[in-house]
Design an enzyme around this catalytic site. Structure first.
Site, PDB file in Angstrom:
ATOM      1  N   GLY A 149      81.189 114.296  27.124  1.00  0.00           N
ATOM      2  CA  GLY A 149      79.937 113.729  26.628  1.00  0.00           C
ATOM      3  C   GLY A 149      80.202 112.456  25.853  1.00  0.00           C
ATOM      4  N   GLY A 160      79.911 111.072  19.622  1.00  0.00           N
ATOM      5  CA  GLY A 160      78.836 111.516  18.729  1.00  0.00           C
ATOM      6  C   GLY A 160      77.982 112.621  19.302  1.00  0.00           C
ATOM      7  N   SER A 161      78.312 113.109  20.482  1.00  0.00           N
ATOM      8  CA  SER A 161      77.507 114.176  21.088  1.00  0.00           C
ATOM      9  C   SER A 161      77.852 115.559  20.542  1.00  0.00           C
ATOM     10  CB  SER A 161      77.671 114.172  22.613  1.00  0.00           C
ATOM     11  OG  SER A 161      79.026 114.389  22.974  1.00  0.00           O
ATOM     12  N   GLY A 162      78.963 115.662  19.809  1.00  0.00           N
ATOM     13  CA  GLY A 162      79.322 116.944  19.193  1.00  0.00           C
ATOM     14  C   GLY A 162      80.425 117.698  19.912  1.00  0.00           C
ATOM     15  N   SER A 173      83.851 117.587  19.621  1.00  0.00           N
ATOM     16  CA  SER A 173      84.890 118.150  18.748  1.00  0.00           C
ATOM     17  C   SER A 173      84.331 119.253  17.858  1.00  0.00           C
ATOM     18  CB  SER A 173      85.497 117.038  17.879  1.00  0.00           C
ATOM     19  OG  SER A 173      86.152 116.074  18.678  1.00  0.00           O
ATOM     20  N   SER A 222      85.942 111.409  28.431  1.00  0.00           N
ATOM     21  CA  SER A 222      86.225 111.463  29.872  1.00  0.00           C
ATOM     22  C   SER A 222      85.007 111.012  30.678  1.00  0.00           C
ATOM     23  CB  SER A 222      86.668 112.868  30.294  1.00  0.00           C
ATOM     24  OG  SER A 222      85.867 113.881  29.746  1.00  0.00           O
TER      25      SER A 222
END
Length: 301
Positions: A131, A134-136, A138, A205
């Site tokens: 993603g 900042g999409s979350g 990690s 990715s």
């Protein structure tokens, strides 16, 4: 190992101790008697230390006889002799060339993935979280690892930034290096899955081709792609690293979502939607992934 040139006073003439063994042995007779190191056994000889070496060939033959097993032929066509794993000179190994590596052999072990999975009571796999920045990704990876750990499952996270601290620290953010970054992480993730571990890879990715190449490394069903479907606007509002701000200011070039594309998965296993005002907590998102794992039998051997 050669014998000492000069016999140390107090030691038998037959002693072939090296310097450090001799120093240790002559400190006290009791130490000499108790000392065991590198296949040698020390005995007291008239108050001094004497070393007798185990016969290596005899020892290996005895070991081979006690096990009562013959070396197994691998799927690559390796044929090992029954003596000492091929030390007799009778080994016939099928060499191969992979990429720029030539004259290499795949060495197969009798302990296989299924044995490790049975030991861990889980199925080794790769959960690939993709993603925008900042999409979350990690955050989800950590929440998922914690939730699985609480269930007694062994996981390991391969985070994109973390891997650039070591394994991939020689790579830049140019297109070729970004592709190599993903390839390396895919190969490492494959090894973790083969070990029976649930490997959680979290990295942008951005291109389908590279993600599909990582999927192709694993047996069917062992690669679980999780797409963090979060609009760019929300990611940019979050901007936890301040990278969007830098990219908008022209200080970062080729930033995914700003001046470099992101290709959403077309047929991934799990899609986690996040919208304005409808954003589930990391714990809730992790439970959705775990539900998929449970339904498909990944959490049992």
């Amino acid at each position: 190992m050669a014998a000492l040139g000069n016999q140390t006073p107090g030691l038998c003439k037959s002693s072939v101790l090296d310097f450090f063994d001799a120093v240790h042995a002559k400190s006290t007779p009791s130490k000499a008697a108790a000392f065991r190191s590198r296949g040698k056994k020390l005995e007291i000889c008239g108050g001094a230390a004497r070393s007798s070496f185990l016969q290596p060939i005899k020892a290996m033959e005895a070991s081979a006889n006690s096990k009562g097993k013959q070396a197994r032929s691998s799927s690559a066509g390796d044929v090992l002799s029954n003596d000492c794993g091929g030390f007799s000179g009778e080994s016939r190994l099928r060499m191969s060339t992979v990429g720029n590596s030539s004259n290499i052999v795949w060495h197969k072990c009798s302990v296989e993935k299924s044995d490790r999975e049975e030991l861990l009571n889980q199925k080794g796999c790769v959960i690939w979280i993709t993603g925008l920045s900042g999409s979350g990704k990690s955050t989800l990876a950590c929440a998922l690892s914690c939730a699985l750990h609480a269930r007694g499952k062994l996981t390991y996270i391969l985070d994109g930034d973390n891997c650039r601290h070591g394994l991939n620290r020689d790579l830049s953010f140019k297109a070729d290096d970004r592709a190599e970054n993903i390839r390396r992480i895919g190969e490492v993730a494959k090894l973790f899955a083969d070990s029976g571990v649930i490997c959680i890879a979290s990295l942008i990715s951005p291109f389908r081709k590279e993600r599909d190449a990582c999927r192709a490394l694993l047996p069917e069903g062992d690669f679980i792609e999780v797409y963090m479907d979060v609009p760019l606007q929300i990611c940019e509002e979050r901007d936890p690293k301040g990278l969007y701000k830098l990219a908008r200011a022209g200080k970062i070039k080729g930033f995914t979502g700003v001046d470099d594309p992101y290709e959403p998965p077309l047929n991934c296993e799990i899609v986690l939607h996040q919208r304005e005002g409808v954003c589930d907590s990391p714990t809730v998102l992790a439970e959705k992934v775990i539900s998929y794992l449970e339904r498909n039998g990944y959490l049992e051997a």
